[in-house]
Structures are given as C-alpha cells and as structure tokens.
Design an enzyme around this catalytic site. Sequence first.
Site, PDB file in Angstrom:
ATOM      1  N   PHE A 126       0.806  -1.190  -0.143  1.00 44.71           N
ATOM      2  CA  PHE A 126       0.174  -0.126   0.011  1.00 44.71           C
ATOM      3  C   PHE A 126       0.861   1.307  -0.177  1.00 44.71           C
ATOM      4  CE2 PHE A 126      -3.990   2.430   1.302  1.00 44.71           C
ATOM      5  CZ  PHE A 126      -4.702   1.776   0.429  1.00 44.71           C
TER       6      PHE A 126
ATOM      7  N   GLY B  65      12.443  13.245  -7.845  1.00 41.45           N
ATOM      8  CA  GLY B  65      11.946  11.959  -7.482  1.00 41.45           C
ATOM      9  C   GLY B  65      11.699  11.079  -8.383  1.00 41.45           C
TER      10      GLY B  65
ATOM     11  N   LYS C 298      13.312  -6.480 -16.729  1.00 38.25           N
ATOM     12  CA  LYS C 298      12.142  -6.354 -17.511  1.00 38.25           C
ATOM     13  C   LYS C 298      12.219  -7.222 -18.754  1.00 38.25           C
ATOM     14  CE  LYS C 298      11.014  -1.833 -15.532  1.00 38.25           C
ATOM     15  NZ  LYS C 298      11.204  -0.525 -15.346  1.00 38.25           N
TER      16      LYS C 298
ATOM     17  N   GLY D  16       5.004   5.517 -12.159  1.00 32.80           N
ATOM     18  CA  GLY D  16       4.061   6.544 -11.534  1.00 32.80           C
ATOM     19  C   GLY D  16       2.638   5.625 -11.135  1.00 32.80           C
TER      20      GLY D  16
END
Lengths: 326, 163
Positions: free
Chosen positions: A8, A191, A209, A303
Amino acid sequence: MRLAIIGFGAVGQGLARALVETGFVITAVADSRSAAINPDGLDIPEVLARKEKTGLCGDTGVGSADILSSGAFDILVEVSPTNADTGEPALSTIRSALAMGKHVVTSNKGPIACAYHELKALADQKGVMIGYEATVAGAVPIVSGLRQGLAGNTVQSLHGILNGTCNYILTRMRDEGLTYPQALQEARDLGYAEADPTSDVKGIDAAIKLVILANTVLGMDVTLNDVAITGIDSITLEALSLAEAEGATIRLIGEILPGKNQVRVSPRVISLDHPLVVDGTLNAISVCCDLAGQVTFIGKGAGPYPTASAILADLNFIRDAYDRGA
Amino acid sequence: MKLELKDTPGQLLGALKPISDIGGNIITIIHQRDQTTSENTLKVDVVLELAEQKLDALIEALRERGCGVVRIGKQRLLQKQSLIMIGHLMHTDLTDTVDRIDQTGFAEVSELHMVMPAIDEPSTAKITLRAVSPEEMLHAVRILREVAEQKDILILEPIGGME
C-alpha cells in the site's frame, strides 16, 4: 469481484483511488506493517486517510498471511516493492494465492522474473490467471500488445527504453549539457531516481524487464544472469557530443534477439530520428515482426496512475473472462 | 562501374541481368538521358556489391551483350560503422587496439576522433570501422568488444532501424 491489495505504497494507493466506481470491491489491504480486512468491502477513503495520517493502512498484528487465510477475495493484487534476487516475500504470497485457486495481478517484477514458468503452470493447473502487465513499461500495454495484438507474428527483435530514470538522465545530459553526476542529482531532486539508484543506472532494472518479456511472451527461458548488462554511469558528455555530430544520441537500450537467444542492456548510439528516441521519463519499445514489420509502443513507464492503468487492464480482462455473475 | 549502352529499348534491363545472374547486389543505378553521346549510346552508372573474383566474369558477360564497361571504381571495404569508446584509451595502448582490427585483413579502422578532457580522466573517442561485408563487420565489432573488455573500455554500439 473482490480484491485483496498487498502493498500500500504509492502504487497501491493510486490503484485504490483508480478503482472507485469500477465495480471491484476491495476487501483487504496490507502494507509492510499492518493490514485491514472486511469481507463486505473496506471503506477505502477511510483507509487512505488512515494511511496518510499514521503511515499504516490497518491494524498491526494483522498481515498478508491473515488475508490469505481469510480467503475473502477473488483476485490477489500484489503491488509491493520488487526484490529481484529471490522475488520474496511476494513470490510466496502469489504462490499461495494461486494454490488456493485465486487469480493474481501484480506489478512486482521479482516473482515474474524469478519464477514465471512455475507460477504460470500452477495458475493453469488451478484454472486461474496471473496478470503482470504492470511489471514492464508501466502504462504501455506491451504484454497484451505482443500476446494478443501481434499474435501469430514471430518477433525477430525487440528493442526498448525500459528505464525512465536512465532515459531522463541521458535526455538532460544531451539537452542541457549536464554531466552524469549533475543529471543524476537532478533526477533525485525530482523524485525520478531512488536514494540508491544502482538498480536503475547500472541497467539491472531494465534487464529484469527484458527477462520478463523474453520468458513470458517471446518463448525463451532466461534468467537475469543470462543478460549482458552495461549501465550508463560512465557515459561522458564528450560521448554525447560525438554522437550528436553524427545526428545521433546515446540511450540505454534493452535488446532481445530471440533467434540468437541473446538478451542485453547497454548504452547505444541511436539516430535522433529513430522512433525509440523519446524524451524524459517515457518508455518505448519497438518490435520487428515477420508479418507486421516494425511496431513501436510509447508511453509512461512509471507512476501510480500509469501503473494502476496496467493493473486495471489485467483486472478487467480477468473479470471479462471469469466473472459470469457480472 | 560506368556502362555504355545502345540507346534502344530493353538495353538497360539486358545489362543488369548479368549482374544478378552472377550474384551481384545492385545498390544504385544512375541513368541520365542528357548524357547521350554522339554515337547514339548512353552511359549508366551502376553501384554494386560483388565478390572480387567474379568481376572479370561479369565484365565478359556484359561485353557479350554488347555493353561496354567504360570505367570501374573499386572500393573494397564497403561496410562502415562508427562506435564510441570511453575509457583510458591512450594508457591501454591505443595502437594495439587499432592493430587488433587492422590485422584481421577484412576490416580496418578508418577514422578515430578522440577527446581528452583532462589528465587522468577517461577519454572518449569515435572509432569508424570499415569492413568488406556485413558479416565481417559484425566480426570486427566482436573483436573490438573483446579488446574493450580486456582493457576496461566501454563500447557504445549503434542500433539499426530494423534488424
């Protein structure tokens, strides 16, 4: 369908917000120190407010194990941070959920990179799905794009910009003449880079990936150790100038050549008019197929909301395929 | 090569056929009508790739068709590729690095552009290789990669549009 969200942080919270009025009911959430369970559905605004105020989403003393044993969910959504070495603890949680006959959707690269073939076999045996679109290139639908959109094609090569941090740094070095340390510092301030940027700038994140794409959609069987990895941390401004003089620039490129069983990540000289040259934190993947020719995907690679978009796509796919009551 | 043809229909096609028959790869054809000469012939520039030992056979085949070869310009190393190297290039014996490619016989270093920002700082260079064929270019790049690994030099290879 009922969802249990494990993890979370920014992604988990972004997903919880994106799920409002989608018809999915969140019955459980867990962060690293607490959890909340309500088989009838949690009050998500209240959980989000509590998380913001106290840093905890629920009660300490309750954890993801309790969520699993409650069984009060149809799909486990695993969005905790990646552990690339072993995939744990997420790998065990996912394995348990699949063994219980629950669907799993994850943005966590570790378990998929470490154990996809095993997890897929377990899911097939139990007649459930494992969705992992969010593990590669955020919002870019590369997994479904290759598996469904380009089904029937043979992929001859795949090249991709799969790490937004590196792409941001190289873009700023080119555009503003920043040195590597300056550009890295700027990425940190904004960030875009972690406090410890090793995994990004050394090319490890991009390599993970590639392992996922190679194993899950390109029919290969490789591990992180099979990937030849070179990072961007020794790229000089002079190198960018020399490339620029040829109408090119330098970008960190992941490459899969299925026919040669070759997977590598390295900074490459790339013509400025190549479709993979995208700016800032964007991701891009270009595949060359026998029938379709060259197809390029571009979009946001990270994001909370771009990641939520990929997770939601997997959730909707599962609901369309399995939820006959809806 | 520059060819001289009779200015009648079908002549150009007739001249190109022997090239493909013999295994040559035509790269460009420049055919300008205003260069027609007084003898009612026209001149055509053809750029092609062909194994060197087949060249005499091709000239013979063209002559048999009444097609004159006016001029042949040969360039042995048609493949060209530029890479970027970053590292202590001078201190790791740059001469040796270049020699390792030049010694192959099928590839050579044709250009080197080096920037040395400060003493003890890594230098950066653009190195241009030429090779006789795409396969041999791949081989030359592989050699350069091995040398670079031994000398702790970073090599940035180009990425093609379609592979």
